[in-house]
Design a protein around this motif. Sequence first.
Motif, PDB file in Angstrom:
ATOM      1  N   VAL A 161       1.001  -0.899  -0.057  1.00 38.32           N
ATOM      2  CA  VAL A 161      -0.066  -0.147  -0.068  1.00 38.32           C
ATOM      3  C   VAL A 161       0.900   1.143  -0.026  1.00 38.32           C
ATOM      4  CG1 VAL A 161      -1.772   1.171   1.407  1.00 38.32           C
ATOM      5  CG2 VAL A 161      -1.786  -1.224   1.311  1.00 38.32           C
ATOM      6  N   SER A 162       0.482   2.362  -0.896  1.00 37.09           N
ATOM      7  CA  SER A 162       1.088   3.512  -0.827  1.00 37.09           C
ATOM      8  C   SER A 162       1.320   4.065   0.781  1.00 37.09           C
ATOM      9  CB  SER A 162       0.392   4.551  -1.804  1.00 37.09           C
ATOM     10  OG  SER A 162      -0.533   4.879  -0.914  1.00 37.09           O
ATOM     11  N   PRO A 163       2.064   4.994   0.846  1.00 39.88           N
ATOM     12  CA  PRO A 163       2.394   5.847   2.090  1.00 39.88           C
ATOM     13  C   PRO A 163       1.075   6.571   2.377  1.00 39.88           C
ATOM     14  CG  PRO A 163       4.328   6.003   0.994  1.00 39.88           C
ATOM     15  CD  PRO A 163       3.478   5.205   0.068  1.00 39.88           C
ATOM     16  N   SER A 164       0.736   7.265   1.527  1.00 37.64           N
ATOM     17  CA  SER A 164      -0.649   7.995   1.961  1.00 37.64           C
ATOM     18  C   SER A 164      -1.898   7.043   2.245  1.00 37.64           C
ATOM     19  CB  SER A 164      -0.929   8.827   0.514  1.00 37.64           C
ATOM     20  OG  SER A 164      -1.260   7.977  -0.424  1.00 37.64           O
ATOM     21  N   ASN A 165      -1.868   5.812   1.611  1.00 36.59           N
ATOM     22  CA  ASN A 165      -2.846   5.039   1.676  1.00 36.59           C
ATOM     23  C   ASN A 165      -2.797   4.277   3.311  1.00 36.59           C
ATOM     24  OD1 ASN A 165      -5.057   5.776   0.128  1.00 36.59           O
ATOM     25  ND2 ASN A 165      -3.956   4.481  -1.438  1.00 36.59           N
ATOM     26  N   LEU A 166      -1.610   4.101   3.596  1.00 36.72           N
ATOM     27  CA  LEU A 166      -1.221   3.468   4.901  1.00 36.72           C
ATOM     28  C   LEU A 166      -1.632   4.617   6.218  1.00 36.72           C
ATOM     29  CD1 LEU A 166       2.393   2.002   4.416  1.00 36.72           C
ATOM     30  CD2 LEU A 166       0.348   0.764   4.883  1.00 36.72           C
ATOM     31  N   ILE A 167      -1.157   5.864   5.907  1.00 31.87           N
ATOM     32  CA  ILE A 167      -1.557   6.815   6.842  1.00 31.87           C
ATOM     33  C   ILE A 167      -3.150   6.915   6.807  1.00 31.87           C
ATOM     34  CG2 ILE A 167      -1.548   9.466   7.169  1.00 31.87           C
ATOM     35  CD1 ILE A 167       1.174   9.422   6.042  1.00 31.87           C
ATOM     36  N   LYS A 168      -3.842   6.886   5.702  1.00 33.16           N
ATOM     37  CA  LYS A 168      -5.339   7.077   5.672  1.00 33.16           C
ATOM     38  C   LYS A 168      -6.020   5.822   6.357  1.00 33.16           C
ATOM     39  CE  LYS A 168      -9.283   7.397   2.153  1.00 33.16           C
ATOM     40  NZ  LYS A 168      -9.728   7.326   0.844  1.00 33.16           N
ATOM     41  N   SER A 169      -5.569   4.693   6.074  1.00 32.10           N
ATOM     42  CA  SER A 169      -6.250   3.767   6.635  1.00 32.10           C
ATOM     43  C   SER A 169      -5.953   3.439   8.233  1.00 32.10           C
ATOM     44  CB  SER A 169      -5.979   2.170   6.067  1.00 32.10           C
ATOM     45  OG  SER A 169      -4.641   2.295   5.765  1.00 32.10           O
ATOM     46  N   LEU A 170      -4.652   4.165   8.813  1.00 32.84           N
ATOM     47  CA  LEU A 170      -4.276   3.855  10.005  1.00 32.84           C
ATOM     48  C   LEU A 170      -5.226   4.844  10.656  1.00 32.84           C
ATOM     49  CD1 LEU A 170      -2.084   2.972  12.039  1.00 32.84           C
ATOM     50  CD2 LEU A 170      -0.956   5.223  11.745  1.00 32.84           C
ATOM     51  N   LYS A 171      -5.812   5.834  10.229  1.00 27.25           N
ATOM     52  CA  LYS A 171      -6.664   6.856  10.855  1.00 27.25           C
ATOM     53  C   LYS A 171      -8.172   5.891  11.257  1.00 27.25           C
ATOM     54  CE  LYS A 171      -4.784  11.373   9.218  1.00 27.25           C
ATOM     55  NZ  LYS A 171      -4.346  11.678  10.569  1.00 27.25           N
ATOM     56  N   TRP A 172      -8.215   4.985  10.256  1.00 27.20           N
ATOM     57  CA  TRP A 172      -9.537   4.181  10.838  1.00 27.20           C
ATOM     58  C   TRP A 172      -9.370   3.570  11.853  1.00 27.20           C
ATOM     59  CZ3 TRP A 172     -10.162   1.376   5.140  1.00 27.20           C
ATOM     60  CH2 TRP A 172     -10.140   2.450   4.079  1.00 27.20           C
ATOM     61  N   LEU A 173      -8.316   2.979  12.141  1.00 24.21           N
ATOM     62  CA  LEU A 173      -7.921   2.353  13.440  1.00 24.21           C
ATOM     63  C   LEU A 173      -8.087   3.197  14.543  1.00 24.21           C
ATOM     64  CD1 LEU A 173      -4.773   0.192  12.602  1.00 24.21           C
ATOM     65  CD2 LEU A 173      -6.764  -0.713  13.240  1.00 24.21           C
ATOM     66  N   GLU A 174      -7.653   4.446  14.221  1.00 27.55           N
ATOM     67  CA  GLU A 174      -7.637   5.547  15.452  1.00 27.55           C
ATOM     68  C   GLU A 174      -9.267   5.709  15.742  1.00 27.55           C
ATOM     69  OE1 GLU A 174      -5.793   9.945  16.692  1.00 27.55           O
ATOM     70  OE2 GLU A 174      -5.859   9.179  14.398  1.00 27.55           O
ATOM     71  N   ARG A 175     -10.090   6.053  14.690  1.00 21.41           N
ATOM     72  CA  ARG A 175     -11.477   6.336  15.056  1.00 21.41           C
ATOM     73  C   ARG A 175     -12.457   5.110  15.336  1.00 21.41           C
ATOM     74  NH1 ARG A 175     -10.123   9.781  10.128  1.00 21.41           N
ATOM     75  NH2 ARG A 175     -11.403   8.273   8.902  1.00 21.41           N
ATOM     76  N   SER A 176     -12.329   4.214  14.955  1.00 22.35           N
ATOM     77  CA  SER A 176     -13.174   2.990  14.940  1.00 22.35           C
ATOM     78  C   SER A 176     -13.504   2.521  16.392  1.00 22.35           C
ATOM     79  CB  SER A 176     -12.680   1.902  14.009  1.00 22.35           C
ATOM     80  OG  SER A 176     -13.851   0.765  14.006  1.00 22.35           O
ATOM     81  N   ASP A 177     -14.747   2.514  16.932  1.00 21.38           N
ATOM     82  CA  ASP A 177     -15.240   1.973  17.949  1.00 21.38           C
ATOM     83  C   ASP A 177     -16.407   1.087  17.622  1.00 21.38           C
ATOM     84  OD1 ASP A 177     -15.901   1.273  20.390  1.00 21.38           O
ATOM     85  OD2 ASP A 177     -16.108   3.140  21.398  1.00 21.38           O
ATOM     86  N   GLN A 178     -16.087  -0.114  17.589  1.00 19.55           N
ATOM     87  CA  GLN A 178     -17.064  -1.296  17.405  1.00 19.55           C
ATOM     88  C   GLN A 178     -17.615  -2.108  18.498  1.00 19.55           C
ATOM     89  OE1 GLN A 178     -15.473  -3.784  14.114  1.00 19.55           O
ATOM     90  NE2 GLN A 178     -16.455  -2.281  12.535  1.00 19.55           N
ATOM     91  N   ARG A 179     -17.298  -1.649  20.014  1.00 19.60           N
ATOM     92  CA  ARG A 179     -17.553  -2.301  21.051  1.00 19.60           C
ATOM     93  C   ARG A 179     -19.196  -2.611  20.885  1.00 19.60           C
ATOM     94  NH1 ARG A 179     -15.226   1.285  25.666  1.00 19.60           N
ATOM     95  NH2 ARG A 179     -15.424   2.741  23.905  1.00 19.60           N
ATOM     96  N   LEU A 180     -20.062  -1.794  20.710  1.00 17.15           N
ATOM     97  CA  LEU A 180     -21.627  -1.715  20.656  1.00 17.15           C
ATOM     98  C   LEU A 180     -21.976  -2.820  19.578  1.00 17.15           C
ATOM     99  CD1 LEU A 180     -24.411  -1.324  22.264  1.00 17.15           C
ATOM    100  CD2 LEU A 180     -24.124   0.390  20.465  1.00 17.15           C
ATOM    101  N   LEU A 181     -21.183  -2.770  18.427  1.00 19.56           N
ATOM    102  CA  LEU A 181     -21.627  -3.663  17.142  1.00 19.56           C
ATOM    103  C   LEU A 181     -21.172  -4.993  17.401  1.00 19.56           C
ATOM    104  CD1 LEU A 181     -20.394  -2.736  13.574  1.00 19.56           C
ATOM    105  CD2 LEU A 181     -20.255  -4.924  14.606  1.00 19.56           C
ATOM    106  N   TRP A 182     -20.101  -5.191  18.194  1.00 23.60           N
ATOM    107  CA  TRP A 182     -19.642  -6.579  18.490  1.00 23.60           C
ATOM    108  C   TRP A 182     -20.491  -7.459  19.336  1.00 23.60           C
ATOM    109  CZ3 TRP A 182     -13.980  -8.692  17.866  1.00 23.60           C
ATOM    110  CH2 TRP A 182     -13.301  -8.119  16.857  1.00 23.60           C
TER     111      TRP A 182
END
Length: 249
Positions: A161-182
């Motif tokens: 993955v390109s550096p820009s998309n590594l950074i973009k998808s890393l932000k998904w990890l930072e924001r995502s909270d699926q506790r209720l969903l799980w």
Amino acid sequence: MSFPREGGRLVVVGGWGVRAEMLEAVYRSWPGTVEVVSLNNDLIARCGSVADVADELLARYPEPSVWMGWSLGAQVVMAAASRNAGAVSAAITLAGFPKFIADERWLNGMSEEEFGVFSRGLSREPERYWMHFLMLMISGSAGAPAERQRLKPWLGQGAPVSPSNLIKSLKWLERSDQRLLWSRVNVPVLHITGPCDQVVATWVGALETQPSSIEISIPGMAHWPGGVFADECRVVIEQFLESANGMVL
């Protein structure tokens, strides 16, 4: 032991910065069709979140299938399962997590400080920090020497993955909270974790889930569920699918 004779379709979703084919030893005996999905440049560029990826894959694979996701891919799979669209007949997460970043009410994730250091380092030196992440995936593993040998070819291929998309998808990890969903997903779910995982602390027992969800910890395993632990993961998956046979296949 082998997978059920009539396996149907298996959708495999890879994790952050890695090729989904790193799980090949886990799914190679699947008797039906296997759709392997890496979170690559094309997919990340078109999507703005984990939920967007899930929706795109649901449109691509609408027929009932078993879905299996590794790390960030586990969040994609669980988001897809939560849609109740009928496409996910069973979900399997490998080294997954409902929330990646720890806070005062969720102690089973990476600290904000550690995540910040990694995020800033990735922005400055993407190749170095991508390699650091791959080594972290096997750090602490009971089979670390053998894991390092198995990891070498993947390191040699470089980041998929390109550096820009590594950074973009890393932000998904930072924001995502699926506790209720799980806690609410009501299709059969198997969560496989490793007690030696250095990427994110195991959360087994920390979240109340539905009776149809099973949590299994593989002794000695770190964040990579392939490598020397692929056979053990496959056995656990086979047992899960056999027990859920009437609901899944």
